[in-house]
Design an enzyme around this catalytic site. Structure first.
Site, short mmCIF file in Angstrom:
data_model
loop_
_atom_site.label_atom_id
_atom_site.label_comp_id
_atom_site.label_asym_id
_atom_site.label_seq_id
_atom_site.Cartn_x
_atom_site.Cartn_y
_atom_site.Cartn_z
N GLU A 35 0.86 -1.18 0.00
CA GLU A 35 0.00 0.00 0.00
C GLU A 35 0.90 1.23 0.00
O GLU A 35 1.80 1.33 0.84
CB GLU A 35 -0.88 0.02 1.24
CG GLU A 35 -1.84 -1.14 1.35
CD GLU A 35 -2.61 -1.10 2.66
OE1 GLU A 35 -3.45 -0.18 2.83
OE2 GLU A 35 -2.37 -1.97 3.51
N ARG A 260 4.96 -13.17 9.53
CA ARG A 260 5.61 -11.88 9.29
C ARG A 260 6.85 -11.75 10.16
O ARG A 260 7.07 -12.53 11.09
CB ARG A 260 4.64 -10.74 9.60
CG ARG A 260 4.23 -10.66 11.06
CD ARG A 260 3.28 -9.52 11.31
NE ARG A 260 3.92 -8.23 11.08
CZ ARG A 260 3.27 -7.08 11.03
NH1 ARG A 260 1.95 -7.04 11.15
NH2 ARG A 260 3.91 -5.95 10.85
N LYS A 270 3.00 0.73 10.23
CA LYS A 270 3.16 1.96 9.45
C LYS A 270 2.44 3.14 10.08
O LYS A 270 2.88 4.27 9.98
CB LYS A 270 2.68 1.73 8.00
CG LYS A 270 3.76 1.15 7.12
CD LYS A 270 3.49 1.37 5.64
CE LYS A 270 2.46 0.43 5.11
NZ LYS A 270 2.35 0.50 3.63
#
Length: 557
Positions: A35, A260, A270
């Site tokens: 993104e 992850r 983020k």
């Protein structure tokens, strides 16, 4: 090591089996779909290395595709930074980068197809009502009062949504699946919402934007992705991924989840990284204390060290926390083998060689790297007055002291043995200058009777170059700054000593030729690189020579 010769993992086992059965005709097409709402961080580096690495391993292709369905939080700056980071890590994508917005027309048509099949409807519940109707993990949800609208009415309203006749949040398009499903993601999820906002790629063409879960699977299908590799938090979303593709009858890529990257002493959300930037706790996304790829690059990390780190931590199905010391070990290992050596005095104190001839200068030839002859040699000037580091002198030395003290001898790196006779102090009692003697017979040799206890670095005062040095340390002093605390947030754990700026450092003149971003080992001090952005001679500490944090943690246990 080539990708094909690297050890496999559970994902390569899946692909190997697919290739054996001819499931995709031997084709492997992956994608990296960030993104563009912030800079990439070290966690993304693992995904980049995995997705592009799989494509390389199987002579396939990996698409760089921007998931740009939320233009309110996205920008061209983030897009460009992501492209730079992927390229810097050493990976290439075929043709131009792709965007989810490239498929907005097709996605809209797919939504219409769902409405016509009675599998989607327009809902007017507000956000609070939507949460109430959704139910809980223990209780099923309730059908929306708008769930049984006719196909014709849904098509008409959805068209009006596209034409901008509805305000933001006034109506949404929902998939009609099962409000009693134990998987909350299948309880009629929103697939389209109204947003009157300018889009960085499509301008003002659209005022309805698809949601991620609807966009991602269909983008994979449109591109012909064979293996859609994502992190474990999307495991519960996989039934929705499969439902959309199966209901629409499209190409059906296989979603595979992996754990992850979680690092201790690090925050990789983020949203929280953006908060650090916006509230000026750091100096931008590329601040060398940030775990962003651009921050690591500016700090002096190499692409190879990050790729090696990602390879070593492996690919698993189970979440775990990786010690950030493993990342620091990867860069130490790389720079120890590849970085040239140089001398820099970070906290200088002057040394006057009282018996060295006035006006005399010498040039010493020293190796750029003690383990690599191919690195060549450099010339280091020497004169009557020198700088050494203040920490290398002690009037009252502690036990096992191996540096300079009164009446003690040390060897200057690549030069003579010197003995200290006198320490000059200011009115406050601070040592400001040392008077020493050198022995001209000790250049490169240890004559009988001389047993200097240590070797220290130095620079010639006459030839020294002024430099600024940023001593970077870990941004957080808590092992788990991102944990859920009752009375604290991650901001409470910012390390007050994460940056120390030294403005009076003295470095050898060869460092005037250092390229921006070039890494060095400052002898006995650590690994440093010339800053990528600052003008003048500014060096950033990449990492210390040894893991000092491990000693701190050991003392605390």
């Amino acid at each position: 090591m080539s990708e094909t010769s690297k050890p496999g993992n559970f994902i390569t086992q899946i692909i190997d089996k697919d290739n054996e059965t001819g499931k995709h005709g031997g084709k492997v097409l992956t994608r990296f779909p960030p993104e563009p709402n912030g800079y990439l961080h070290i966690g993304h580096a693992k995904s980049i290395c995995l997705n592009f690495g799989l494509a390389q391993r199987y002579q396939g292709q990996c698409n760089l595709r921007f998931d740009d369905t939320n233009p309110e939080k996205e920008s061209v700056e983030y897009i460009e930074s992501i492209k730079r980071d992927v390229e810097w890590l050493g990976f290439e994508w075929k043709d131009e980068p792709k965007f989810a917005s490239d498929y907005f027309g097709q996605l809209y048509d797919f939504a219409v197809q769902l409405i016509k099949a009675g599998k989607a409807y327009v809902c007017e519940l507000n956000a609070e009502q939507m949460r109430e109707y959704r139910g809980t993990l223990k209780e099923p949800g309730k059908n929306s009062p708008f769930r049984d609208r006719s196909v014709e009415e849904n098509l008409a309203i959805f068209e009006d949504m596209k034409k901008g006749k509805y305000a933001d949040g006034e109506v949404v398009l929902r998939a009609k699946i099962d409000m009693a499903s134990p998987n909350i993601n299948l309880r009629d999820p929103i697939i389209y919402r109204v947003r009157h906002v300018h889009h960085h790629q499509t301008g003002d063409q659209w005022c309805v934007y698809p949601m991620y879960d609807f966009t991602h699977c269909l983008s994979d299908a449109i591109e012909g992705v064979t293996h859609s590799v994502c992190t474990l938090e999307f495991q519960d979303h996989r039934p929705l991924y499969d439902w959309v593709l199966a209901t629409l009858g499209t190409v059906h890529p296989q979603q595979i989840e992996f754990a992850r990257l979680n690092l201790n002493y690090t925050v990789t959300s983020k949203r929280k990284l953006k908060q650090l930037v916006d509230e000026q706790h750091v100096n931008g996304w590329d601040d060398p204390r940030m775990p962003t790829i651009s921050g690591l690059r500016r700090r002096g990390y190499t692409a190879l060290s990050i790729r090696n780190f990602c390879e070593r931590i492996g690919v698993t199905k189970s979440d775990s926390v990786v010690d950030v010391g493993m990342l620091e070990h990867a860069i130490r290992e790389d720079l120890d083998a590849n970085a040239n050596r140089a001398m820099a005095v970070l906290n200088p104190i002057k040394v006057v060689l009282t018996n060295y001839p006035e006006g005399k200068e010498e040039i010493f030839t020293v190796s750029n790297h003690p383990k690599n002859e191919a690195a060549g040699q450099r010339q280091v000037p020497f004169s009557k007055e020198l700088y050494i580091d203040a920490a290398d002198f002690a009037e009252v030395p502690p036990r096992k002291w191996k540096r300079l003290t009164l009446e003690g001898a040390v060897r200057l790196r690549g030069g003579y043995v010197i003995t200290c006779d006198e320490a000059i102090k200011n009115d406050a009692g601070d040592v400001i200058e040392l008077h020493c003697r050198y022995d001209e017979n000790t250049l490169g040799v240890n004559p009988e009777g001389y047993k200097p206890k240590g070797v220290i670095h130095w620079v010639s005062a006459k030839h020294a170059v002024d430099a600024s040095v940023n001593l970077y340390d870990r941004l957080f002093d808590n092992e788990a700054p991102d944990a859920n605390y009752e009375d604290k947030t991650f901001l409470d754990f910012i390390n007050p000593e994460s940056l120390t700026v030294l403005t009076s450092a003295k470095v050898e003149p060869s460092l005037l030729e250092a390229e921006k971003g070039q890494g060095f080992q400052f002898e006995r001090e650590g690994y440093f690189c010339r800053d990528l952005k600052e003008e003048g001679l500014v060096f950033n500490r990449t990492v210390t020579l040894r893991d000092s944090w491990a000693k701190i943690e050991a003392k605390g246990k």
